[in-house]
Design a protein around this motif. Structure first.
Motif, PDB file in Angstrom:
ATOM      1  N   ARG A 174       0.824  -1.213  -0.143  1.00  0.00           N
ATOM      2  CA  ARG A 174      -0.024   0.083   0.025  1.00  0.00           C
ATOM      3  C   ARG A 174       0.956   1.426  -0.050  1.00  0.00           C
ATOM      4  O   ARG A 174       0.645   2.088  -0.754  1.00  0.00           O
ATOM      5  CB  ARG A 174      -1.062  -0.006   1.183  1.00  0.00           C
ATOM      6  CG  ARG A 174      -1.976   1.077   1.198  1.00  0.00           C
ATOM      7  CD  ARG A 174      -3.009   0.911   2.246  1.00  0.00           C
ATOM      8  NE  ARG A 174      -3.812   1.958   2.187  1.00  0.00           N
ATOM      9  CZ  ARG A 174      -5.028   1.672   2.922  1.00  0.00           C
ATOM     10  NH1 ARG A 174      -5.584   0.828   3.466  1.00  0.00           N
ATOM     11  NH2 ARG A 174      -5.999   2.866   2.727  1.00  0.00           N
ATOM     12  N   MET A 194      -5.389   3.446 -13.485  1.00  0.00           N
ATOM     13  CA  MET A 194      -4.769   2.472 -12.887  1.00  0.00           C
ATOM     14  C   MET A 194      -5.299   0.930 -13.391  1.00  0.00           C
ATOM     15  O   MET A 194      -6.385   1.048 -13.840  1.00  0.00           O
ATOM     16  CB  MET A 194      -4.875   2.330 -11.342  1.00  0.00           C
ATOM     17  CG  MET A 194      -4.303   1.181 -10.795  1.00  0.00           C
ATOM     18  SD  MET A 194      -4.187   0.940  -9.038  1.00  0.00           S
ATOM     19  CE  MET A 194      -3.586  -0.721  -8.905  1.00  0.00           C
ATOM     20  N   ALA A 196      -5.579  -2.294 -12.407  1.00  0.00           N
ATOM     21  CA  ALA A 196      -5.473  -3.026 -11.054  1.00  0.00           C
ATOM     22  C   ALA A 196      -5.548  -4.530 -11.269  1.00  0.00           C
ATOM     23  O   ALA A 196      -6.043  -4.936 -12.415  1.00  0.00           O
ATOM     24  CB  ALA A 196      -6.622  -2.821 -10.091  1.00  0.00           C
ATOM     25  N   LEU A 199      -7.178  -8.792  -7.444  1.00  0.00           N
ATOM     26  CA  LEU A 199      -7.681  -8.395  -6.202  1.00  0.00           C
ATOM     27  C   LEU A 199      -8.058  -9.546  -5.254  1.00  0.00           C
ATOM     28  O   LEU A 199      -8.730  -9.068  -4.080  1.00  0.00           O
ATOM     29  CB  LEU A 199      -8.796  -7.514  -6.608  1.00  0.00           C
ATOM     30  CG  LEU A 199      -8.406  -6.124  -7.415  1.00  0.00           C
ATOM     31  CD1 LEU A 199      -9.626  -5.207  -8.196  1.00  0.00           C
ATOM     32  CD2 LEU A 199      -7.352  -5.217  -6.660  1.00  0.00           C
ATOM     33  N   ARG A 205      -5.145  -5.878  -3.937  1.00  0.00           N
ATOM     34  CA  ARG A 205      -6.060  -5.085  -3.127  1.00  0.00           C
ATOM     35  C   ARG A 205      -5.001  -3.851  -2.619  1.00  0.00           C
ATOM     36  O   ARG A 205      -5.658  -2.583  -2.514  1.00  0.00           O
ATOM     37  CB  ARG A 205      -6.794  -5.664  -1.967  1.00  0.00           C
ATOM     38  CG  ARG A 205      -7.634  -6.422  -2.509  1.00  0.00           C
ATOM     39  CD  ARG A 205      -8.607  -6.892  -1.123  1.00  0.00           C
ATOM     40  NE  ARG A 205      -7.606  -7.616  -0.227  1.00  0.00           N
ATOM     41  CZ  ARG A 205      -7.373  -8.850  -0.161  1.00  0.00           C
ATOM     42  NH1 ARG A 205      -7.880  -9.530  -0.858  1.00  0.00           N
ATOM     43  NH2 ARG A 205      -6.798  -9.410   0.814  1.00  0.00           N
ATOM     44  N   ARG A 207      -2.052  -2.562  -3.408  1.00  0.00           N
ATOM     45  CA  ARG A 207      -1.623  -1.601  -4.544  1.00  0.00           C
ATOM     46  C   ARG A 207      -2.831  -0.454  -4.946  1.00  0.00           C
ATOM     47  O   ARG A 207      -2.483   0.631  -5.136  1.00  0.00           O
ATOM     48  CB  ARG A 207      -1.124  -2.384  -5.622  1.00  0.00           C
ATOM     49  CG  ARG A 207       0.217  -2.958  -5.217  1.00  0.00           C
ATOM     50  CD  ARG A 207       0.658  -3.976  -6.563  1.00  0.00           C
ATOM     51  NE  ARG A 207       1.630  -4.979  -5.671  1.00  0.00           N
ATOM     52  CZ  ARG A 207       2.492  -5.849  -6.326  1.00  0.00           C
ATOM     53  NH1 ARG A 207       2.233  -5.979  -7.655  1.00  0.00           N
ATOM     54  NH2 ARG A 207       3.150  -6.421  -5.825  1.00  0.00           N
ATOM     55  N   LEU A 208      -4.061  -1.020  -5.138  1.00  0.00           N
ATOM     56  CA  LEU A 208      -5.497  -0.491  -5.449  1.00  0.00           C
ATOM     57  C   LEU A 208      -5.316   0.697  -4.166  1.00  0.00           C
ATOM     58  O   LEU A 208      -5.536   1.880  -4.697  1.00  0.00           O
ATOM     59  CB  LEU A 208      -6.360  -1.193  -5.751  1.00  0.00           C
ATOM     60  CG  LEU A 208      -7.753  -0.472  -5.955  1.00  0.00           C
ATOM     61  CD1 LEU A 208      -7.433   0.559  -6.924  1.00  0.00           C
ATOM     62  CD2 LEU A 208      -8.879  -1.354  -6.233  1.00  0.00           C
ATOM     63  N   ARG A 212      -5.245   4.889  -4.414  1.00  0.00           N
ATOM     64  CA  ARG A 212      -6.529   5.721  -3.969  1.00  0.00           C
ATOM     65  C   ARG A 212      -5.797   6.707  -2.919  1.00  0.00           C
ATOM     66  O   ARG A 212      -6.460   8.057  -2.860  1.00  0.00           O
ATOM     67  CB  ARG A 212      -7.463   4.857  -3.130  1.00  0.00           C
ATOM     68  CG  ARG A 212      -8.670   5.651  -2.966  1.00  0.00           C
ATOM     69  CD  ARG A 212      -9.533   4.654  -2.208  1.00  0.00           C
ATOM     70  NE  ARG A 212     -10.404   3.702  -3.033  1.00  0.00           N
ATOM     71  CZ  ARG A 212     -11.788   4.135  -3.416  1.00  0.00           C
ATOM     72  NH1 ARG A 212     -12.265   4.978  -3.019  1.00  0.00           N
ATOM     73  NH2 ARG A 212     -12.417   3.196  -4.452  1.00  0.00           N
ATOM     74  N   ASP A 221     -13.128   6.653  -9.742  1.00  0.00           N
ATOM     75  CA  ASP A 221     -13.548   5.038  -9.885  1.00  0.00           C
ATOM     76  C   ASP A 221     -13.546   4.461 -11.409  1.00  0.00           C
ATOM     77  O   ASP A 221     -13.053   3.473 -11.665  1.00  0.00           O
ATOM     78  CB  ASP A 221     -14.805   4.874  -9.217  1.00  0.00           C
ATOM     79  CG  ASP A 221     -14.770   3.434  -8.644  1.00  0.00           C
ATOM     80  OD1 ASP A 221     -13.855   2.864  -8.066  1.00  0.00           O
ATOM     81  OD2 ASP A 221     -15.920   2.546  -8.812  1.00  0.00           O
ATOM     82  N   VAL A 224     -10.279   3.383 -13.047  1.00  0.00           N
ATOM     83  CA  VAL A 224      -9.471   2.261 -12.634  1.00  0.00           C
ATOM     84  C   VAL A 224     -10.112   0.694 -13.355  1.00  0.00           C
ATOM     85  O   VAL A 224     -11.418   0.701 -13.444  1.00  0.00           O
ATOM     86  CB  VAL A 224      -9.858   1.824 -11.203  1.00  0.00           C
ATOM     87  CG1 VAL A 224      -9.097   0.590 -10.827  1.00  0.00           C
ATOM     88  CG2 VAL A 224      -9.181   2.813 -10.362  1.00  0.00           C
ATOM     89  N   GLU A 226     -10.017  -3.305 -13.778  1.00  0.00           N
ATOM     90  CA  GLU A 226      -9.410  -4.498 -13.227  1.00  0.00           C
ATOM     91  C   GLU A 226      -9.036  -5.572 -14.036  1.00  0.00           C
ATOM     92  O   GLU A 226      -9.991  -6.193 -14.961  1.00  0.00           O
ATOM     93  CB  GLU A 226     -10.400  -4.860 -12.277  1.00  0.00           C
ATOM     94  CG  GLU A 226      -9.991  -6.188 -11.229  1.00  0.00           C
ATOM     95  CD  GLU A 226     -11.336  -6.748 -10.212  1.00  0.00           C
ATOM     96  OE1 GLU A 226     -12.070  -6.104 -10.031  1.00  0.00           O
ATOM     97  OE2 GLU A 226     -11.206  -7.812 -10.064  1.00  0.00           O
ATOM     98  N   ALA A 255      -0.236  -2.091 -11.943  1.00  0.00           N
ATOM     99  CA  ALA A 255      -0.087  -3.193 -10.707  1.00  0.00           C
ATOM    100  C   ALA A 255       0.973  -3.818 -11.022  1.00  0.00           C
ATOM    101  O   ALA A 255       1.436  -4.475  -9.931  1.00  0.00           O
ATOM    102  CB  ALA A 255      -1.103  -3.919 -10.432  1.00  0.00           C
TER     103      ALA A 255
END
Lengths: 340, 340
Positions: A174, A194, A196, A199, A205, A207-208, A212, A221, A224, A226, A255
């Motif tokens: 993080r 991003m 990501a 997850l 999680r 890194r996301l 943020r 949002d 981003v 995924e 990521a």
């Protein structure tokens, strides 16, 4: 070009006994270093061992202590990541070196299917290893649960929230993600997306969450996407999605470096100049970072040291029965190159 | 963030015997499925096994047959190649799948130092594996010699000339190298160089021989450089040397895709356009081929199938005592993309 022949059988303790003209029990006593065997029987047995080519069976010799001198490294990754991710190789080599220094044998086990999971659990229960290191365990990982049930000393690389009892070695994903994103913001980028990934794991999680944290109120949002894997292909997919949503993006936090390399590939195809039009940053500082054109700005994660530290922790528990609880965090650093 | 505690010991056969109130020998007879144990003793022992959490020790259970249900994959590669080479991952996954189908456990062992060599030899002598697959064995490899001495069924991936007794699975490197070089010649290139690697192995020597076959009288020794490894970095080094010797080169055969990617990197830095100024071809069709810009023209080698076929051969020998002698060659094909 080939022919078939019957191979010689491996010599057993029975062959030694027959050759030496003594009972199997006497051979066994000599092999175990027990007293009360006559010198002449001992010499006959040693000559017989040489003659028939008998190899002492360590697994057998160590039955009384239930030790094998081996530690498992269990890698739980999908095909694409296993073949592509240089971090796994680096973790493996770091673990191997640390175990080798302590005269322990590393055995790597791959989990690639449910069938593999069942078989590895049964192997672990078979007394073949004294400890285990689990790389990239998912939540509710059945392997981790089996290791706890079997009381096999275990250390995780990464830290799934569902196995708080097990020690782990990790980085602070993080904080590292926040640091690299802040550095990207400081170059003047205002529309940062991003890509990501993963997850279902703490690394993904966190890194996301760090991304943020860095953006604060500017976090959007919609910027981003995924993707499932830390892979080049996932990076290409994610970048295509992001470009459709927001063609005016001027920054990307990927990521992983493999994802960043895939993103760079798609951005170039779309005619974007890097870093002039879009600044891209990755995560890992793996072999991907220097292969990428331009070379990636990224976060260095100490993959070899993660493996080595995990090996040291598992050896502490094997040899002294001491379990280090909680997470050992190793430091990361931002490495700034040419992609942002 | 961490604390220390003493971990519970793994239950032994002695714990079961004490809990059930019977002798260790009786427990052993029940575990081995032998007759002549009273029903009541059997029930007491089974209840005790559950209560103390005893796990049957497969290594011990299989002492009589000297089998473990495991097969070793022994990888003998320097750091750089191990971390970078996607072929090794693909061979590993192919082997794992084939062994898994037969309910055998793959254990991978890395050789990264002389200390590793000694310890792996002692591990192999310990009865932990029923067979072995050796990837990229060098000539006079001490591991291969130990496997022969121990009568452990062994299959090589690749074929060192010094172990003609062992079966192996390989590709025809010489013919494949000739094919890709001829294809490069057919594009009109006249000054073709080669970055040769790993000449201490059959694969390296055969790729050089195939290159020479294709060029015939046009072969010029001065246009061949030799680098130690199948790696990106070796490719960069080799290309720098070649450019100094012959700045007018118009074609390059690189002994692997990683080498080709390194060569492309240096050529671009030198202002050469690919394929316009210089056509570059690689070998492997690994993940490097598609990452490279432009995508590499190369030879596809069936890495997963090599691993799977080696697993099948070793299982044949383990289960039926039949050794397939000689070399099994799997087919390759030229894959033509954009780099030449």
């Amino acid at each position: 070009m080939s022919e078939t022949r019957t191979r010689p059988k491996r010599a057993t303790i029975f062959d030694v006994a027959a050759e030496a003209g003594v009972s199997r029990g006497t051979v066994s006593r000599v092999l175990n270093g027990e007293p009360y065997v006559s010198q002449s029987a001992r010499e006959a047995i040693e000559a017989a061992i040489d003659k028939v080519g008998y190899v002492r069976n360590t697994a057998a010799r160590n039955l009384a202590t239930q030790t094998s001198g081996a530690v498992a490294l269990i890698v739980h990754e999908p095909h694409a990541v296993f073949v592509e991710d240089p971090n796994i190789g680096a973790i493996l080599l770091g673990t191997n070196t640390a175990l080798s220094d302590a005269d322990y044998q590393l055995v790597s086990l791959i989990i690639d299917s449910d069938r593999d999971t069942d078989r590895v659990v049964s192997y672990l229960g078979g007394g073949f290893v004294d400890g285990a290191i689990v790389v990239s365990a998912r939540e509710d990982d059945p392997i981790t649960a089996a290791l706890e049930r079997l009381h096999i000393p275990t250390v995780l690389v990464g830290r799934p929230e569902t196995a708080p009892e097990l020690p782990s070695v990790s980085i602070d994903n993080r904080t590292a993600a926040r640091d690299i994103t802040e550095r990207l913001v400081s170059t003047g980028r205002r529309r940062i997306g991003m890509i990501a990934a993963a997850l279902d794991r703490d690394s993904g999680r966190d890194r996301l969450a760090g991304f943020r944290d860095a953006l604060g109120d500017a976090f959007d949002d919609a910027l981003v996407v995924e993707v499932p894997l830390y892979s080049f292909h996932s990076g290409q997919e994610g970048m295509r999605q992001l470009l459709r949503r927001a063609p005016d993006l001027d920054g990307i936090f990927a990521a992983s470096d493999a994802i960043a390399a895939g993103a760079v590939d798609v951005l170039k195809e779309a005619g974007k100049r890097i870093p002039n039009d879009v600044g891209v940053v990755g995560f890992d500082d793996s072999a991907w970072a220097l292969r990428c054109q331009p070379a990636l700005s990224t976060v260095r994660q100490p993959a070899g040291a993660l493996g080595a530290r995990a090996a040291e922790l598992v050896l502490d528990e094997i040899r002294r029965g001491e379990r280090q609880r909680g997470v050992v965090l190793l430091p990361t650093e931002v490495v700034w190159r040419d992609s942002a």
